[in-house]
Motif scaffolding. Structure first.
Motif, short mmCIF file in Angstrom:
data_model
loop_
_atom_site.label_atom_id
_atom_site.label_comp_id
_atom_site.label_asym_id
_atom_site.label_seq_id
_atom_site.Cartn_x
_atom_site.Cartn_y
_atom_site.Cartn_z
N ALA A 98 -10.92 -22.16 53.34
CA ALA A 98 -11.47 -23.06 54.35
C ALA A 98 -10.79 -24.42 54.34
O ALA A 98 -10.64 -25.07 55.38
CB ALA A 98 -12.98 -23.23 54.14
N ARG A 99 -10.36 -24.86 53.14
CA ARG A 99 -9.70 -26.17 53.01
C ARG A 99 -8.21 -26.11 53.32
O ARG A 99 -7.52 -27.12 53.26
CB ARG A 99 -9.91 -26.72 51.60
N GLY A 100 -7.72 -24.92 53.68
CA GLY A 100 -6.32 -24.80 54.08
C GLY A 100 -5.33 -24.72 52.94
O GLY A 100 -4.17 -25.10 53.10
N SER A 101 -5.77 -24.21 51.79
CA SER A 101 -4.86 -24.09 50.66
C SER A 101 -3.71 -23.14 50.95
O SER A 101 -2.61 -23.27 50.39
CB SER A 101 -5.61 -23.61 49.42
N TRP A 102 -3.98 -22.15 51.82
CA TRP A 102 -2.93 -21.20 52.20
C TRP A 102 -2.94 -21.04 53.72
O TRP A 102 -3.97 -21.19 54.37
CB TRP A 102 -3.17 -19.84 51.53
N SER A 103 -1.80 -20.73 54.28
CA SER A 103 -1.70 -20.53 55.72
C SER A 103 -1.80 -19.04 56.05
O SER A 103 -1.55 -18.18 55.19
CB SER A 103 -0.37 -21.08 56.26
N ILE A 104 -2.18 -18.74 57.28
CA ILE A 104 -2.32 -17.35 57.71
C ILE A 104 -0.98 -16.63 57.57
O ILE A 104 0.06 -17.13 57.98
CB ILE A 104 -2.81 -17.28 59.17
N GLY A 105 -1.04 -15.46 56.95
CA GLY A 105 0.17 -14.68 56.73
C GLY A 105 0.85 -14.97 55.40
O GLY A 105 1.77 -14.24 55.01
N GLN A 106 0.38 -16.00 54.72
CA GLN A 106 1.00 -16.37 53.44
C GLN A 106 0.54 -15.44 52.32
O GLN A 106 -0.62 -15.03 52.27
CB GLN A 106 0.65 -17.81 53.08
N ARG A 107 1.46 -15.14 51.43
CA ARG A 107 1.12 -14.33 50.25
C ARG A 107 0.34 -15.20 49.28
O ARG A 107 0.77 -16.31 48.93
CB ARG A 107 2.40 -13.81 49.59
N LEU A 108 -0.80 -14.71 48.82
CA LEU A 108 -1.64 -15.47 47.90
C LEU A 108 -1.08 -15.38 46.48
O LEU A 108 -0.29 -14.49 46.17
CB LEU A 108 -3.07 -14.93 47.93
N PRO A 109 -1.48 -16.30 45.61
CA PRO A 109 -1.03 -16.23 44.21
C PRO A 109 -1.41 -14.89 43.59
O PRO A 109 -2.36 -14.23 44.03
CB PRO A 109 -1.79 -17.39 43.55
N THR A 110 -0.69 -14.50 42.57
CA THR A 110 -0.95 -13.22 41.91
C THR A 110 -2.28 -13.28 41.15
O THR A 110 -2.84 -14.35 40.91
CB THR A 110 0.16 -12.89 40.91
N GLU A 111 -2.77 -12.12 40.75
CA GLU A 111 -4.02 -12.05 39.99
C GLU A 111 -3.95 -12.88 38.71
O GLU A 111 -4.90 -13.64 38.42
CB GLU A 111 -4.37 -10.60 39.66
N PRO A 112 -2.86 -12.78 37.92
CA PRO A 112 -2.78 -13.61 36.71
C PRO A 112 -2.81 -15.11 37.03
O PRO A 112 -3.44 -15.89 36.31
CB PRO A 112 -1.45 -13.20 36.07
N GLU A 113 -2.13 -15.49 38.12
CA GLU A 113 -2.10 -16.91 38.50
C GLU A 113 -3.49 -17.39 38.91
O GLU A 113 -3.93 -18.48 38.49
CB GLU A 113 -1.10 -17.12 39.64
N LEU A 114 -4.19 -16.60 39.72
CA LEU A 114 -5.54 -16.98 40.14
C LEU A 114 -6.51 -16.98 38.96
O LEU A 114 -7.37 -17.85 38.86
CB LEU A 114 -6.04 -16.03 41.23
N ALA A 115 -6.35 -16.01 38.08
CA ALA A 115 -7.22 -15.93 36.90
C ALA A 115 -7.07 -17.17 36.04
O ALA A 115 -8.04 -17.76 35.56
CB ALA A 115 -6.90 -14.68 36.08
N SER A 116 -5.82 -17.59 35.84
CA SER A 116 -5.55 -18.79 35.04
C SER A 116 -6.07 -20.04 35.74
O SER A 116 -6.67 -20.92 35.11
CB SER A 116 -4.04 -18.91 34.79
N ASP A 117 -5.86 -20.10 37.04
CA ASP A 117 -6.27 -21.27 37.83
C ASP A 117 -7.79 -21.41 37.87
O ASP A 117 -8.33 -22.52 37.76
CB ASP A 117 -5.71 -21.13 39.24
N LEU A 118 -8.49 -20.27 38.03
CA LEU A 118 -9.95 -20.31 38.14
C LEU A 118 -10.66 -20.21 36.80
O LEU A 118 -11.87 -20.40 36.71
CB LEU A 118 -10.43 -19.18 39.05
N GLY A 119 -9.91 -19.87 35.75
CA GLY A 119 -10.50 -19.76 34.42
C GLY A 119 -11.37 -18.54 34.27
O GLY A 119 -12.41 -18.58 33.59
N ILE A 120 -10.97 -17.42 34.89
CA ILE A 120 -11.73 -16.18 34.82
C ILE A 120 -10.78 -15.03 34.50
O ILE A 120 -9.57 -15.22 34.43
CB ILE A 120 -12.47 -15.88 36.15
N SER A 121 -11.33 -13.84 34.31
CA SER A 121 -10.50 -12.69 33.96
C SER A 121 -9.81 -12.11 35.20
O SER A 121 -10.24 -12.32 36.34
CB SER A 121 -11.35 -11.60 33.31
N ARG A 122 -8.75 -11.33 34.95
CA ARG A 122 -8.04 -10.68 36.06
C ARG A 122 -8.94 -9.67 36.76
O ARG A 122 -8.86 -9.51 37.98
CB ARG A 122 -6.78 -9.98 35.53
N ASN A 123 -9.80 -9.00 36.00
CA ASN A 123 -10.70 -8.02 36.61
C ASN A 123 -11.65 -8.68 37.60
O ASN A 123 -11.95 -8.14 38.67
CB ASN A 123 -11.50 -7.28 35.53
#
Length: 215
Positions: free
Chosen positions: A22-47
């Protein structure tokens, strides 16, 4: 308790990802960060990330491409529309299928490609393998088949509308197959629809589609 905790973590992850979208961190059609990257960024597990992405994919916000990653499809969350569809009556669902699905299949008969036909026949084979046994597996295969039928119209708007509506179709199909004896003649209508597409006969394709919807 562990299940409750896990569900809570997934919900929190979903909320955080929705907020970033909602805050525009990514644009439409853009590839999102990988699971390991999001897990590290959010401080949660890959699962937990994986389950959260599945929720977002179901709601239509992201598209998960096997072996390629996840991509942002839209910044407007269609979840409310999906929830509204889930509250419609059986009769309303049937009317919507006549308007959306049957007409799309008529277009598909005029626009289909050889690749579309190949995909449909392969999907039909998968459905046939489960028709007389595993209901949830059959429903999943059948929904995929019907989505391919609509996709063969090569109208992105129709494809998206049906993708959101397919949850209603799946629920109705699951209920019907659990309460009414399965009929091979009804299943055979699917192959007849593909034949009508192959023959580029839109009127027959629509007629067969409506017959299947009423079955």
């Amino acid at each position: 308790m562990s299940q409750l905790t896990k569900r809570s973590l997934v919900e929190q992850a979903v909320d955080q990802l929705r907020d970033r979208i909602a805050r525009g961190s990514w644009s439409i059609g853009q590839r999102l960060p990988t699971e390991p990257e999001l897990a590290s960024d959010l401080g949660i597990s890959r699962n937990t990330v994986r389950e959260a992405m599945r929720v977002l994919a179901f709601s239509g916000l992201v598209e998960i491409r096997q072996g390629d990653g996840s991509y942002l499809r839209t910044v407007s969350d269609p979840l409310q529309a999906v929830q509204a569809m889930s509250r419609c009556t059986v009769e309303h669902a049937r009317e919507t299928r006549h308007i959306l699905e049957a007409e799309a299949i008529g277009l598909a008969a005029m626009r289909r490609t050889e690749h579309d036909l190949q995909q449909l026949r392969e999907a039909l084979q998968h459905s046939a393998a489960h028709f007389h046994s595993d209901i949830p597996a059959y429903v999943a295969c059948d929904i995929q088949f019907h989505q391919l039928l609509v996709d063969a119209a090569h109208n992105p708007a129709l494809s998206e509308l049906y993708r959101y509506f397919s949850g209603v179709v799946a629920a109705a199909l699951q209920h019907n197959m659990s309460t009414v004896p399965r009929c091979q003649a009804v299943f055979d209508l699917h192959a007849e629809i593909v034949d009508a597409l192959e023959q580029r006969d839109p009127q027959r394709a629509k007629h067969l589609s409506r017959t299947l919807i009423e079955s």
